[in-house]
Design a protein around this motif. Structure first.
Motif, mmCIF file in Angstrom:
data_model
loop_
_atom_site.group_PDB
_atom_site.id
_atom_site.type_symbol
_atom_site.label_atom_id
_atom_site.label_comp_id
_atom_site.label_asym_id
_atom_site.label_seq_id
_atom_site.Cartn_x
_atom_site.Cartn_y
_atom_site.Cartn_z
ATOM 1 N N GLY A 11 0.838 -1.194 0.000
ATOM 2 C CA GLY A 11 0.000 0.000 0.000
ATOM 3 C C GLY A 11 0.870 1.239 0.000
ATOM 4 O O GLY A 11 2.045 1.200 0.379
ATOM 5 N N MET A 12 0.309 2.338 -0.488
ATOM 6 C CA MET A 12 1.030 3.612 -0.492
ATOM 7 C C MET A 12 0.124 4.685 0.083
ATOM 8 O O MET A 12 -0.967 4.933 -0.426
ATOM 9 N N ASP A 13 0.570 5.306 1.155
ATOM 10 C CA ASP A 13 -0.197 6.401 1.760
ATOM 11 C C ASP A 13 0.537 7.710 1.482
ATOM 12 O O ASP A 13 1.567 7.990 2.086
ATOM 13 N N HIS B 222 4.018 14.296 -6.429
ATOM 14 C CA HIS B 222 3.695 13.060 -5.729
ATOM 15 C C HIS B 222 4.233 11.865 -6.500
ATOM 16 O O HIS B 222 4.555 11.958 -7.682
ATOM 17 N N ILE B 223 4.300 10.748 -5.805
ATOM 18 C CA ILE B 223 4.835 9.532 -6.396
ATOM 19 C C ILE B 223 3.726 8.844 -7.196
ATOM 20 O O ILE B 223 2.597 8.709 -6.721
ATOM 21 N N ILE B 224 4.052 8.434 -8.418
ATOM 22 C CA ILE B 224 3.069 7.711 -9.225
ATOM 23 C C ILE B 224 3.623 6.343 -9.630
ATOM 24 O O ILE B 224 4.825 6.095 -9.494
ATOM 25 N N CYS C 48 4.255 10.597 2.717
ATOM 26 C CA CYS C 48 5.397 10.614 1.808
ATOM 27 C C CYS C 48 6.183 11.920 1.968
ATOM 28 O O CYS C 48 5.603 12.990 2.062
ATOM 29 N N VAL C 49 7.508 11.831 2.009
ATOM 30 C CA VAL C 49 8.341 13.030 2.107
ATOM 31 C C VAL C 49 9.039 13.339 0.781
ATOM 32 O O VAL C 49 9.904 14.205 0.721
ATOM 33 N N LEU C 50 8.666 12.637 -0.267
ATOM 34 C CA LEU C 50 9.207 12.843 -1.605
ATOM 35 C C LEU C 50 10.732 12.746 -1.655
ATOM 36 O O LEU C 50 11.391 13.504 -2.354
ATOM 37 N N CYS C 51 11.255 11.812 -0.910
ATOM 38 C CA CYS C 51 12.705 11.611 -0.896
ATOM 39 C C CYS C 51 13.167 10.913 -2.167
ATOM 40 O O CYS C 51 14.335 10.922 -2.502
ATOM 41 N N SER C 52 12.262 10.246 -2.851
ATOM 42 C CA SER C 52 12.503 9.509 -4.103
ATOM 43 C C SER C 52 13.362 8.258 -3.924
ATOM 44 O O SER C 52 13.887 7.727 -4.892
ATOM 45 N N ARG C 53 13.509 7.793 -2.712
ATOM 46 C CA ARG C 53 14.269 6.561 -2.509
ATOM 47 C C ARG C 53 13.590 5.379 -3.205
ATOM 48 O O ARG C 53 14.245 4.514 -3.788
ATOM 49 N N CYS C 54 12.252 5.378 -3.156
ATOM 50 C CA CYS C 54 11.517 4.281 -3.795
ATOM 51 C C CYS C 54 11.730 4.297 -5.303
ATOM 52 O O CYS C 54 11.893 3.262 -5.945
ATOM 53 N N ALA D 173 12.885 0.438 0.819
ATOM 54 C CA ALA D 173 13.655 1.671 0.720
ATOM 55 C C ALA D 173 13.009 2.848 1.443
ATOM 56 O O ALA D 173 13.687 3.767 1.874
ATOM 57 N N CYS D 174 11.716 2.822 1.589
ATOM 58 C CA CYS D 174 10.981 3.985 2.110
ATOM 59 C C CYS D 174 11.347 4.291 3.572
ATOM 60 O O CYS D 174 11.315 3.414 4.419
ATOM 61 N N PRO D 175 11.695 5.547 3.842
ATOM 62 C CA PRO D 175 12.105 5.876 5.221
ATOM 63 C C PRO D 175 10.920 6.089 6.168
ATOM 64 O O PRO D 175 11.109 6.128 7.378
ATOM 65 N N THR D 176 9.720 6.250 5.602
ATOM 66 C CA THR D 176 8.567 6.597 6.446
ATOM 67 C C THR D 176 7.504 5.503 6.340
ATOM 68 O O THR D 176 7.760 4.422 5.835
ATOM 69 N N GLY D 177 6.314 5.836 6.759
ATOM 70 C CA GLY D 177 5.209 4.887 6.682
ATOM 71 C C GLY D 177 4.440 5.008 5.375
ATOM 72 O O GLY D 177 3.337 4.473 5.255
ATOM 73 N N ALA D 178 5.007 5.704 4.384
ATOM 74 C CA ALA D 178 4.275 5.917 3.136
ATOM 75 C C ALA D 178 4.084 4.620 2.360
ATOM 76 O O ALA D 178 3.042 4.386 1.767
ATOM 77 N N LEU D 179 5.098 3.782 2.332
ATOM 78 C CA LEU D 179 4.973 2.491 1.655
ATOM 79 C C LEU D 179 4.956 1.398 2.712
ATOM 80 O O LEU D 179 5.750 1.426 3.651
ATOM 81 N N PHE D 180 4.032 0.480 2.560
ATOM 82 C CA PHE D 180 3.908 -0.541 3.611
ATOM 83 C C PHE D 180 3.373 -1.838 3.044
ATOM 84 O O PHE D 180 2.814 -1.884 1.945
HETATM 85 S S1 SF4 Z 1 10.510 6.296 -0.460
HETATM 86 FE FE1 SF4 Z 1 8.631 6.639 0.676
HETATM 87 S S2 SF4 Z 1 8.779 8.732 1.431
HETATM 88 FE FE2 SF4 Z 1 10.323 8.494 -0.155
HETATM 89 S S3 SF4 Z 1 9.319 9.198 -2.020
HETATM 90 FE FE3 SF4 Z 1 9.026 6.999 -1.928
HETATM 91 S S4 SF4 Z 1 7.053 6.761 -0.896
HETATM 92 FE FE4 SF4 Z 1 7.722 8.846 -0.520
#
Ligand code: SF4
Ligand code: SF4
Ligand code: FES
Lengths: 239, 489
Positions: A142-144, A177-179, A148-154, A201-208
């Motif tokens: 899932g992606m919330d 936003h991430i698409i 997301c902090v738009l770090c682009s790690r994903c 890769a995601c540093p936050t709870g945005a991807l789970f």
């Molecule tokens: S890695 Fe996580 S926080 Fe960073 S851009 Fe992707 S979804 Fe957003």
């Protein structure tokens, strides 16, 4: 490769040519706050948390994308830097909706950890409380967007480790936003191999992982690092 | 320069329980309305979120019974996944719910109600609280506090955190009971059991001296609802819904959680944010029903554990068919603590609670899931509708305090009728009694749980022509009006 000598916070050190200030600092035992940096993947300098002061430059520069140079004098913990870091961090929190108490990443989140370590006890900016949704269409993940902090790690993990190229950044400024694929629901993105590298890769709870509840997203970053190193050193190629 | 800021409790009307008493031409109280300002944004707020997050979110609805919301929410999730959870997970959830009963009922009985029984209705408020109780009977007060801690300890052993444990999840629970945790419970259990015995002795004395309260504190016919097992045994987490009437007759039985809309209607009162549910076939307001300890003991045929069963027999003798006095919620609470301790004791011998098979996995198999569980205060419903991907489209929660709302109105009216009787004024001794009448239901309003100090009340006496005949406001810290000599009746 030639070695460069420089000082970081009055420490004299030498670093390999081509190394970043972040790497040099790390070697010298100096930790810098980072968010968009992920060991094993190239840097883009997106989050601006690793900013440092370099003597002779009026601008602050990100340590993760700045290469060492001979005679450089670097400061990593000045009053000015602390002020900017706090500000950057507060803006990250104000930008979307972070409710740690109910978040899947609670207790294992790099953004939250930074807030603790930089002593962020409140946010001085008005929360923007945008209305972002959750993409729950993928079978496994899932992606919330709220987190997301738009770090682009994903995005980088998806393109450069997995090579699938599913994830991208769309829009600018507050609309960025991430698409997935051509801005389709993730579950309909044909290129996605469901490898889960972006989730790692995601540093936050945005991807789970779907089904994860509060505090259950504990990530294993070493897997990514392992993959990258193994590929670089051709560990899988036998003859 | 020093500035003095005065905060007048009268201006903090929001946090008060507002009560309107309506009198007829003869000046007798006809009806009462207990208005509750309850935050209802939650149902809207959850829309668009994954249903799996709900066990983490809903315990924050109410800091007073987070465990109940956690369990009902996890059950609604089970229903969406259409899974039967592993047997160990079911037992562990039950263990946590029993612990919640112990801690919540101990708080209600010892901290909130015992000061009234022991110290008397007209004891000045400065003493009529848990501190006064400590002064009067230190051992009892301490035992009560320890009993509550025992329940909290079990919740912490299981969930890791005392408040808001996101431990139950759709499909099961996250972690088992550990052997060390089990030993901690085993060690503490005898003390808890001894405390309940003390409480029963105290209750017997109370009952003997409180016949008037038994008659006037919400003694009226109504329906009762609660969960029961297939054979009619007391239930608190599984089982199905049963309704009985005031003669003790079963009027609806073994209703599946998901079918609650066929028996429960919800009327939204404009004067209060609480929904007032009623038994649908009888309509509103004839379908008034009570939930909670009194109701659960009325609807069940046995407790399923020996000592509590012996008490249940005595309890049932207090009514004809059904026990109708809300003053007996206190007694029912004690019997439930006793039963909970007996069930906990059984679980200590059950190795399945140490199992690691705890969580079923599944996708979205039902677009709607209803979770029903007994909270200490009464039956709690979580009703979720999700889209094909599991994002919430609609959330409906039915809480115990809402279901008891009509009964609380009747109770307040009955007490007021007894003390006002055509005088057109609100007599002083009324407030403490109305407060206690509401406390019988142990409503989950933050204002009712002021362990220290009085429940903030705002009472209006309203005439047939809607004029306000009298009005009394009492803050939780306002000075107490001097008691008139001989006012204690
Ligand atoms: S890695 Fe996580 S926080 Fe960073 S851009 Fe992707 S979804 Fe957003
Ligand atoms: S992503 Fe991190 S900072 Fe944001 S809500 Fe979750 S735990 Fe908190
Ligand atoms: S870590 Fe250097 S800019 Fe994000």
């Amino acid at each position: 490769m030639a070695a460069k000598t420089l000082t970081i916070d009055d420490k004299h050190l030498s670093a390999e040519e081509g190394a970043t200030l972040l790497q040099a600092a790390k070697e010298a035992g100096i930790t810098l706050p980072t968010l968009c940096h992920l060991e094993g993947i190239y840097d883009v300098g997106a989050c601006r948390l690793c900013l440092v002061e370099v003597k002779g430059l009026t601008k602050l520069v990100p340590a993760c994308t700045t290469r060492v140079a001979e005679g450089m004098e670097v400061l990593t913990n000045s009053e000015r830097l602390r002020k900017y870091r706090r500000m950057t961090l507060e803006l990250l929190f104000a930008e979307r909706n972070h409710i740690c108490a109910v978040c899947v990443a609670n207790g294992h989140c790099e953004l939250q950890t930074l807030a603790y370590s930089l002593g962020m006890d409140h946010v001085r900016y008005e929360y923007r409380t945008p209305r972002w949704g959750v993409d729950h269409t993928h079978r496994l993940f899932g992606m919330d967007h709220n987190r997301c902090v738009l770090c682009s790690r994903c995005v980088r993990a998806c393109w450069h480790v997995e090579g699938a190229g599913t994830k991208n950044v769309s829009g600018r400024g507050a609309r960025a936003h991430i698409i997935t694929d051509l801005n389709q629901p993730w579950g309909e993105a044909d290129s996605c191999t469901a490898c889960g590298k972006c989730v790692q890769a995601c540093p936050t709870g945005a991807l789970f992982h779907k089904g994860a509840t509060v505090g259950e997203m504990v990530r294993d970053r070493h897997r990514l690092e392992f993959l990258v190193t193994a590929r670089q050193k051709k560990e899988w190629i036998t003859d | 320069m020093a500035t003095r800021i005065l905060i007048d409790p009268v201006t903090r009307i929001e946090g008060h329980a507002k009560i309107s008493l309506f009198v007829d031409d003869a000046g007798n109280v006809e009806d009462a309305e207990f208005h509750v300002v309850e935050f209802r944004g939650f149902e809207k707020f959850c829309e668009g979120r994954p249903y799996t997050e709900m066990p983490g979110i809903t315990p924050r609805i109410c800091g007073i019974c987070p465990v109940s919301h956690l369990l009902a929410s996890a059950k609604a999730g089970d229903a969406i996944m259409a899974v039967e959870i592993p047997p160990a997970a079911d037992k562990l959830r039950r263990l946590m719910n029993l612990a919640q009963f112990v801690q919540s009922h101990a708080l209600s009985f010892f901290h909130l109600s015992a000061p009234d029984f022991l110290l008397g209705w007209d004891t000045p408020q400065a003493q009529r609280n848990v501190f006064g109780l400590i002064g009067a009977n230190k051992a009892l007060a301490r035992a009560g506090i320890r009993l509550r801690q025992f329940g909290q300890e079990i919740i912490e052993i299981l969930g890791g955190r005392k408040i808001h444990p996101a431990w139950a999840v759709p499909g099961g629970v996250r972690s088992p009971l550990t052997p060390e945790g089990r030993e901690r419970i085993r060690h503490w259990l005898p003390e808890a059991q001894a405390t309940v015995q003390t409480a029963f002795t105290l209750w017997e004395q109370t009952l003997a001296t409180h016949q008037r309260e038994l008659e006037t504190f919400g003694n009226f016919p109504s329906l009762f609802m609660g969960l029961v097992a297939e054979d009619g045994t007391w239930e608190h987490h599984g089982g199905k819904l049963r309704f009985t009437d005031s003669h003790g007759r079963v009027i609806a039985d073994q209703i599946d959680a998901g079918n609650y809309p066929t028996v429960i209607g919800e009327s939204v009162q404009t004067s209060s944010y609480l929904k007032s549910p009623y038994y649908l076939p009888l309509g509103f307001p004839a379908g008034i029903y009570r939930v909670g300890p009194l109701a659960r003991l009325n609807v069940c045929s046995q407790m399923g554990v020996p000592r509590a069963d012996a008490e249940l027999v005595k309890f049932k003798r207090l009514g004809q068919g059904a026990v109708t006095s809300s003053f007996l919620y206190h007694y029912a609470r004690l019997i439930e603590i006793l039963a909970a301790l007996e069930y906990i004791e059984r679980y200590l011998e059950d190795d399945e609670l140490l199992s690691s098979e705890l969580r079923a996995d599944a996708g979205i198999n039902n677009r709607r899931g209803v979770g029903v569980s007994e909270a200490p205060r009464g039956t709690l419903f979580h009703d979720y509708t999700v889209d094909r991907n599991g994002l919430l489209q609609k959330v409906n929660l039915i809480v115990a305090t809402g279901q008891n709302n009509l009964a609380m109105n009747r109770t307040v009216a009955q007490i007021a009728r007894h003390y006002i009787q055509g005088r057109g004024k609100i007599p002083e001794q009324l407030l403490n009694r109305v407060e206690h009448g509401i406390r019988c239901y142990d409503p989950c309003l933050s204002c009712s749980t002021h362990a220290v100090g009085r429940m903030p009340l705002h009472v209006q006496l309203i005439g047939p022509d809607h004029t306000i005949l009298d009005e009394v406001t009492r803050g939780d810290d306002a000075p107490l009006p001097a008691a008139a000599p001989g006012a204690a009746t």
